[in-house]
Motif scaffolding. Structure first.
Motif, mmCIF file in Angstrom:
data_model
loop_
_atom_site.group_PDB
_atom_site.id
_atom_site.type_symbol
_atom_site.label_atom_id
_atom_site.label_comp_id
_atom_site.label_asym_id
_atom_site.label_seq_id
_atom_site.Cartn_x
_atom_site.Cartn_y
_atom_site.Cartn_z
ATOM 1 N N ILE A 173 71.479 9.828 -70.357
ATOM 2 C CA ILE A 173 71.924 11.308 -71.155
ATOM 3 C C ILE A 173 72.526 10.990 -72.119
ATOM 4 C CG2 ILE A 173 73.424 13.213 -70.637
ATOM 5 C CD1 ILE A 173 72.932 11.981 -67.507
ATOM 6 N N ILE A 174 72.284 12.123 -73.130
ATOM 7 C CA ILE A 174 72.460 11.807 -74.911
ATOM 8 C C ILE A 174 73.433 12.771 -74.871
ATOM 9 C CG2 ILE A 174 69.967 11.548 -75.612
ATOM 10 C CD1 ILE A 174 71.053 10.308 -78.119
ATOM 11 N N THR A 175 73.978 13.179 -75.620
ATOM 12 C CA THR A 175 75.150 14.150 -75.273
ATOM 13 C C THR A 175 75.491 14.475 -76.826
ATOM 14 O OG1 THR A 175 76.558 15.956 -74.404
ATOM 15 C CG2 THR A 175 76.846 13.664 -73.721
ATOM 16 N N CYS B 230 59.759 8.645 -74.705
ATOM 17 C CA CYS B 230 60.049 8.820 -73.665
ATOM 18 C C CYS B 230 59.965 10.454 -73.017
ATOM 19 C CB CYS B 230 61.999 8.840 -74.235
ATOM 20 S SG CYS B 230 62.287 7.435 -74.450
ATOM 21 N N LYS B 231 60.444 10.916 -71.935
ATOM 22 C CA LYS B 231 60.438 12.359 -71.783
ATOM 23 C C LYS B 231 61.583 12.609 -71.796
ATOM 24 C CE LYS B 231 59.242 14.626 -67.341
ATOM 25 N NZ LYS B 231 60.309 14.536 -66.827
ATOM 26 N N VAL B 232 61.423 14.492 -72.011
ATOM 27 C CA VAL B 232 62.766 14.148 -73.459
ATOM 28 C C VAL B 232 62.994 15.932 -72.112
ATOM 29 C CG1 VAL B 232 64.371 15.591 -75.175
ATOM 30 C CG2 VAL B 232 62.614 13.161 -74.978
ATOM 31 N N THR B 233 64.064 15.728 -72.091
ATOM 32 C CA THR B 233 64.627 17.514 -71.181
ATOM 33 C C THR B 233 65.947 18.200 -72.179
ATOM 34 O OG1 THR B 233 63.967 16.851 -68.992
ATOM 35 C CG2 THR B 233 65.567 18.758 -69.532
ATOM 36 N N ARG C 130 68.536 19.566 -81.640
ATOM 37 C CA ARG C 130 67.931 19.450 -80.180
ATOM 38 C C ARG C 130 66.758 19.351 -80.682
ATOM 39 N NH1 ARG C 130 70.692 23.846 -78.007
ATOM 40 N NH2 ARG C 130 68.926 24.826 -78.329
ATOM 41 N N LYS C 131 66.004 20.360 -81.777
ATOM 42 C CA LYS C 131 64.902 19.529 -81.697
ATOM 43 C C LYS C 131 64.676 18.650 -82.186
ATOM 44 C CE LYS C 131 60.796 22.228 -83.750
ATOM 45 N NZ LYS C 131 60.418 22.438 -83.163
ATOM 46 N N HIS D 59 63.025 9.169 -68.909
ATOM 47 C CA HIS D 59 63.271 10.157 -68.743
ATOM 48 C C HIS D 59 64.844 10.688 -69.362
ATOM 49 C CE1 HIS D 59 63.519 14.608 -66.150
ATOM 50 N NE2 HIS D 59 63.735 14.336 -67.965
ATOM 51 N N VAL D 60 64.874 10.750 -70.737
ATOM 52 C CA VAL D 60 65.994 11.031 -71.006
ATOM 53 C C VAL D 60 66.285 12.660 -71.342
ATOM 54 C CG1 VAL D 60 67.305 10.931 -73.688
ATOM 55 C CG2 VAL D 60 65.651 9.005 -72.264
ATOM 56 N N LEU D 61 67.468 12.978 -70.624
ATOM 57 C CA LEU D 61 68.610 14.329 -70.963
ATOM 58 C C LEU D 61 69.182 14.421 -72.090
ATOM 59 C CD1 LEU D 61 68.867 16.687 -69.469
ATOM 60 C CD2 LEU D 61 71.206 16.198 -68.764
ATOM 61 N N ALA D 62 69.211 15.436 -73.405
ATOM 62 C CA ALA D 62 69.523 15.389 -74.558
ATOM 63 C C ALA D 62 70.579 16.979 -74.165
ATOM 64 C CB ALA D 62 68.533 15.595 -76.118
ATOM 65 N N VAL D 63 71.737 16.808 -74.507
ATOM 66 C CA VAL D 63 72.479 18.228 -74.975
ATOM 67 C C VAL D 63 72.828 18.361 -76.461
ATOM 68 C CG1 VAL D 63 74.136 19.137 -73.801
ATOM 69 C CG2 VAL D 63 73.141 17.449 -72.236
#
Lengths: 154, 150
Positions: free
Chosen positions: B76-78, B41-44, B29-30, B18-22
């Motif tokens: 977390i990828i930002t 990957c599951k993405v938020t 983002r898209k 599960h990855v959080l992309a900021v």
């Protein structure tokens, strides 16, 4: 027109966009991301780019028309546009934004205005090209054909 | 195929990282979301640092709602350049948290600034990646994540 002929046209047209620098390898990356689970991915992302860019260009026009130009604000908008254009592979728009940013840094209003014109020009050009490309794709699909994969040898 | 993964990893359903992309840019983002989804990957996604922190349970009310349980994200990828809280500031907040400091953070930027890169790595960022991201970049990330899970 036969499907094969439209497919040929699409391939030639796409190649010309790369040759003329309108698009770069990042556009191919976008196309490669498209799959059956999301068959309109490229059109969706490019449409978002069109909406976002037009908003930014409006804001830039307004910002540069102020008696006291806020160059930081202007630079912020250009940075956004540079990022989006880079992400979809709109190379000439991206390059125009890079030039624009150096005039923002130098707080050069004349330079900024000239750059804004340049960016607008490049944007409308690539928008037109991409819309033509999508129309060709639609024609192929409507005729029951499949979109040919472009081999660019990058 | 890329040479980055030496192991042949089988991912079971429910085992997706599960990855959080900021990122404040909608198009980016898209793009990052699709890149990650294509790598199973599951993405938020979050549009800024504050929203990211809220999602992670480090909201402005300062109460840590995680209560010592494992973080809900594996990575977390930002983006670095974001209005308000930069990616660097977000990284620092994450590393300050006892619950989240073990979560790898990747910083992305469209600008290749060596001082920026070393600043982030020094603060504990796992990796620095140049935008726009490509499929090969995300494959590299996925490999790293699968190895982490051992």
């Amino acid at each position: 027109m036969e499907v094969v002929q439209i497919q040929r046209r699409l391939v030639d047209y796409t190649k010309s966009l790369f040759m003329e620098g309108f698009l770069d390898g990042q556009f191919l990356q976008l196309q490669q991301l498209q799959d059956e689970s999301n068959p309109d991915f490229v059109v969706e992302v490019v449409s978002l780019f069109f909406d976002d860019s037009e908003k930014l260009l409006n804001e830039l026009t307004i910002a540069l028309d102020q008696p006291n130009v806020d160059f930081k604000k202007v630079d912020g908008h250009v940075h956004q546009l540079k990022g989006s254009s880079s992400s979809i592979g709109a190379q000439r728009v991206k390059n125009a934004c890079i030039a624009f940013r150096s005039f923002c840094e130098g707080q050069n209003i004349e330079g900024c205005l000239a750059c804004l014109q340049q960016v607008k020009q490049e944007y409308y050009l690539v928008k037109n090209k991409l819309e033509t490309l999508f129309r060709l794709e639609q024609q192929i699909v409507a005729s029951g054909g499949s979109i040919p994969m472009i081999e660019m040898g990058f | 195929m890329d040479g980055g993964c030496s192991d042949d990893v089988t991912v079971e359903i429910g085992d997706e990282p599960h990855v959080l992309a900021v990122d404040d840019n909608l198009i980016d983002r898209k793009l990052v979301e699709k890149l990650l989804k294509n790598s199973s990957c599951k993405v938020t996604t979050a549009e800024n640092g504050l929203r990211a922190l809220e999602y992670l349970g480090l909201g402005s009310d300062k109460r840590n709602t995680m209560e010592g349980t494992a973080s809900k994200v594996n990575l977390i990828i930002t983006d670095y350049c974001m209005p308000g809280m930069t990616g660097y500031e977000l990284l620092k907040k994450i590393k300050e948290s006892s619950v989240l400091r073990e979560v790898p953070v990747v910083i992305m930027s469209s600008e290749n600034v060596p001082t920026r890169i070393s600043q982030c790595l020094q603060e504990g960022a796992q990796m620095f990646m140049l935008k726009p991201l490509k499929q090969s970049d995300v494959k590299q990330l996925k490999c790293y994540l699968m190895k982490c899970r051992g």
